[in-house]
Design an enzyme around this catalytic site. Structure first.
Site, PDB file in Angstrom:
ATOM      1  N   GLU A 250      -4.971   2.333  -3.928  1.00 11.85           N
ATOM      2  CA  GLU A 250      -3.512   2.382  -3.945  1.00 11.85           C
ATOM      3  C   GLU A 250      -2.896   1.103  -3.396  1.00 11.85           C
ATOM      4  O   GLU A 250      -1.739   1.102  -2.973  1.00 11.85           O
ATOM      5  CB  GLU A 250      -3.023   3.582  -3.143  1.00 11.85           C
TER       6      GLU A 250
ATOM      7  N   ASP B  60       0.849  -1.200   0.000  1.00 13.74           N
ATOM      8  CA  ASP B  60       0.000   0.000   0.000  1.00 13.74           C
ATOM      9  C   ASP B  60       0.882   1.247   0.000  1.00 13.74           C
ATOM     10  O   ASP B  60       1.910   1.291   0.676  1.00 13.74           O
ATOM     11  CB  ASP B  60      -0.905   0.016   1.242  1.00 13.74           C
TER      12      ASP B  60
END
Length: 844
Positions: free
Chosen positions: A762, A719
């Site tokens: 993301e 992430d």
């Protein structure tokens, strides 16, 4: 006993018992209402109670003078001084401190005072009755010949006719060494609770001087606080300062009338004009105080019901003020008394509730209003008889009013400081978004535009001055209002973020806009405003719509257009083709002859054997019509996809096939579309990596192989750290570019045998076959270092990005992929909680 004060209290209720029990004073209104309710009818036959205090001794120097006091009611207003003075002392009800029960009527009250000095010198004393809102008091003092001289006082008595030209009821007394009896005739149509204070002239002068000094300080401080509020309102142009200034000025007017300065200075011969005037100031100050508290604390979205209740109370108080202006305040005075009971309770509840949301502001409001409201509640208990009356209550009233003013000034300055800080933040915010291509807006909690970027002004074709202050939803398409309201409500909820796509009326017509909304919170976590970043997505929406329409047209074209015809004769294996067939292959009529061998030679090597086998099988065996797809060489040399459908056309007597007819159709575009769709089904359009569906399929396959062969397989959830800041500061286009570059860097940094896919937002999922947990950590640490060491270039900016990763490994006991992903997510959560920019493993 020398040097002490003597007090006597006369209590006379006016209205029904329920109104008397609810009697209170929100903004010091009780003394005013004593005069304002003149002429109102009482409820005959209704009984209530009023508490009467035990009188004290005379204040000041000298020996005791007070001997006793008695009360007599004159229901018919028939008694005069001759009749009263002829009555024995036993005819008067003693004021002994017990609870008296009396009817509520418009009676005249006679008060008998028995006084004498025990020493040999007479004393000049002063009788002061407070509050001053009593219509009329006739004071009969004894003469040497047994007659009585008359002195007058009261707020309905012209100043020139009063015993002493003062606002309060002040009566001079000469007490001799001989027993004397004095009589007071009290006439008023309002609810009264009188404190009669007897003191010597020195004490009276000292207390008057102290009160005048205190009032001078009060008026100076309230004018200062009001001036601060007015200047802040002019400078900052905010509603809260306008309300503060209005409240302070109305409170100033209320105190001016309450203390009788209007009677002395403005209309000394018509003092009864203050009856309605004090009602106007009391009601207006109440309404503005309530609205000021709401505007100062802004509880609308936090406690909507309490906010609505206080709004209603303020509106009702404003209506009372309008009635008072018209000269009919007595009609609504009883209802105003009910209002001033409910309003303090609502305000206290608001202040206490808001302590957890806006502590500094709520404390300022508590310190500003608590002393006054506390004295108001004491006054309510005093006037309902639940608390004994004391002469010091009026002193507490003045002290509380004085104490409120410096706190009011500090509260206003505190809000000025907050506003200045907000303006400074807005200025920085304005610089940040001034050159943004994306649309940037800031909304207040009422969904009004508080800031708009130049790009927003350009799109809507209006200047910033016109847009700021208008409602955001005013330009939204009617069909999209409901979705917009739902998105805005979601931002105010626990999520604090939302995304919506709506049509808005711009300078060029209706345009589709995509909005990312985020709540802005202060240090205490309270939502102060909403920030929106928008983008014109009209082209994308129209492209999607056009794509859908094109797909429909393509389906129609595949069925009805561009079809070539051919015939195969089995005897010589010759093939006859029509012009449309030739056009599909790129030839003009007469430029190409086909037979069985040349047809096979033009087929794609990968499709030739399969196509020939299926065709020959169809020629010599019975079955359903032939339908195959294959690639064939175009005249230009490239390969095109053909859909070939054939039927047996002619057979001999034995059933042997003689000729076959067929149709071909160029399906190259469809094939490309299918291949593209197949690719898009498994790949992320933004990064080119496998999407969630694609990487999930790879993960399941690798996990199954790992379990079957007993070999390790690692999974890592990656992430981007603080990615939201990139979108908020540089815009979504920059955020998309960061995702593309990070995805590319991830792909380059892992082994060729590893798989990388975008899991969502993301987040990325990395699958590492034949890799132990330790090896996976080393690999991901190498990826993390590569990302951290390489700032990304986005347009003219360099963006430093770090990643956090959670790594786990498959287990034989796990039933499905979700358990593996959950453990990787837990490891990622550990990495985030540990400070980000690190790789953590599954704790298990």
């Amino acid at each position: 006993m020398a040097g002490r004060r003597q007090e006597s209290v006369v209590t006379r209720p006016r209205l029904a018992g329920s109104i008397a029990l609810l009697l209170t004073l929100l903004l010091f209104a009780l003394p005013a209402l004593d005069g304002l309710a003149a002429g109102a009818e009482s409820a005959p036959g209704y009984t209530g109670s009023a508490r009467v205090l035990q009188p004290a001794d005379v204040a000041g120097r000298g020996t005791p003078a007070f001997k006793g006091a008695g009360l007599l009611r004159d229901p018919d207003h028939r008694l005069d001084i001759e009749a009263i003075s002829a009555m024995p002392a036993a005819a008067f009800e003693p004021l002994d401190g017990h609870t008296l029960r009396q009817g509520f009527s418009s009676d005249v009250f006679w008060l008998r005072l028995d006084l004498s000095r025990t020493d040999r010198t007479p004393a000049n004393l002063v009788l002061v009755i407070w509050p001053p809102f009593i219509n009329r008091i006739d004071f009969y003092r004894p003469q040497g010949d047994g007659s009585f001289s008359l002195l007058r006082a009261g707020d309905h008595v012209p100043v020139s006719e009063r015993a002493v030209a003062r606002a309060e009821t002040t009566l001079p007394m000469l007490v001799t060494t001989q027993p004397q009896t004095w009589f007071l005739r009290v006439e008023s149509n309002s609810v009264i609770n009188l404190s009669a204070q007897l003191s010597d002239q020195a004490s009276f002068a000292a207390s008057s001087s102290q009160r005048a000094t205190r009032q001078g300080f009060f008026f100076g401080m309230i004018l200062t606080a009001a001036l601060i509020a007015v200047l802040a309102a002019v400078w900052l142009r905010q509603r809260v300062f306008v309300l503060a200034a209005g409240y302070l000025l109305c409170f100033l007017g209320f105190q001016f009338v309450l203390n009788g300065y209007d009677q002395i200075l403005i209309y000394p011969e018509q003092p009864w004009l203050s009856d309605n005037l004090i009602g106007v100031f009391a009601a207006m100050a109440t309404a503005l105080m309530l609205w000021f508290s709401l505007s100062y604390l802004e509880p609308r979205h936090i406690y909507p019901r309490l906010n609505a209740l206080i709004h209603v109370l303020a509106t009702i108080s404003l209506i009372f003020a309008l009635v008072a202006i018209s000269g009919h305040y007595a009609l609504v005075a009883p209802y105003f008394l009910v209002l001033v009971v409910v309003a303090p309770l609502a305000m206290f509840a608001l202040f206490l509730f808001m302590l957890s949301q806006a502590r500094e502001r709520a404390l300022a409001m508590l310190l500003m209003f608590t002393p006054v409201l506390a004295v108001t509640l004491l006054q309510a208990l005093h006037n309902t008889g639940w608390l004994g009356a004391t002469n010091q209550l009026s002193e507490l009233w003045g002290i509380a009013s004085l104490a409120q003013m410096p706190v009011a000034a500090v509260a206003i300055l505190l809000r000025v400081r907050e506003t200045q800080q907000a303006l400074a933040v807005e200025a920085s915010y304005r610089v940040l978004v001034e050159n943004q291509v994306d649309l940037v807006v800031r909304l207040d909690l009422w969904q009004r535009l508080a800031f708009v970027s130049p790009s927003y002004c350009k799109l809507f074709g209006e200047p910033r001055e016109k847009l700021v202050g208008s409602a955001f939803l005013d330009r939204v398409h009617p069909d999209d209002i409901e979705n917009a309201e739902a998105a805005l409500s979601q931002v105010l909820g626990p999520a604090h973020t939302s995304y919506l796509e709506i049509r808005m009326q711009t300078d060029t017509g209706w345009r589709w806009l995509g909005w990312s909304l985020t709540a802005v919170r202060d240090r205490s976590g309270k939502i102060t405003s909403l920030t929106g970043v928008g983008r014109d997505i009209t082209a994308r929406v129209e492209a999607e719509s056009a794509l859908a329409r094109s797909q429909d047209k393509l389906d129609l074209a595949l069925e009805t257009g561009g079809i070539g015809f051919y015939t195969v004769t089995l005897a010589d294996r010759s093939i006859e083709i029509d012009d449309r067939y030739l056009q599909i292959l790129g030839y003009q009529p007469g430029q190409l002859q086909l037979d069985w061998s040349s047809w096979q030679a033009r087929l794609h090597p990968e499709d030739r054997d399969r196509s020939v086998r299926l065709t020959e099988k169809y020629l010599f065996e019975a079955g359903t019509p032939l339908e195959i797809e294959y690639r064939i060489r175009h005249r230009d040399g490239h390969w095109i996809w053909i859909l070939d459908r054939a039927e047996k056309a002619e057979v001999d007597e034995s059933g042997q096939l003689l000729t076959m007819v067929g149709l071909i159709q160029d399906i190259t575009r469809r094939k490309r579309t299918e291949l593209k769709l197949a690719y898009l089904v498994r790949h992320d359009e933004l990064t080119g990596l496998l999407n969630r569906r694609g990487i999930a399929a790879v993960a399941r396959r690798q996990r199954a192989l790992s379990n079957r062969d007993g070999r390790p397989c690692a999974f890592a959830m990656v992430d981007l750290d603080h990615f939201k800041r990139v979108n908020d500061t540089l815009g979504h286009e920059a955020g998309d570019e960061v995702l593309r570059q990070v995805g590319k860097l991830l792909k380059q940094s892992v082994r060729d045998s590893d798989w990388v896919g975008r899991w969502g937002g993301e987040e990325f999922l990395v699958v590492l076959p034949l890799c132990s947990l330790e090896e996976a950590v080393v690999s991901l640490e190498r990826v993390r270092q590569a990302v951290a060491a390489r700032p990304l270039r986005v347009d003219q900016d360099e963006v430093a990005i770090t990643i956090s990763a959670g790594v786990t490994i498959t287990r034989d006991s796990e039933r499905d992929l979700d358990e593996v992903i959950d453990r990787a997510d837990q490891a990622l959560y550990r990495a985030k909680e540990s400070g980000r920019n690190r790789v953590c493993t599954d704790p298990a």
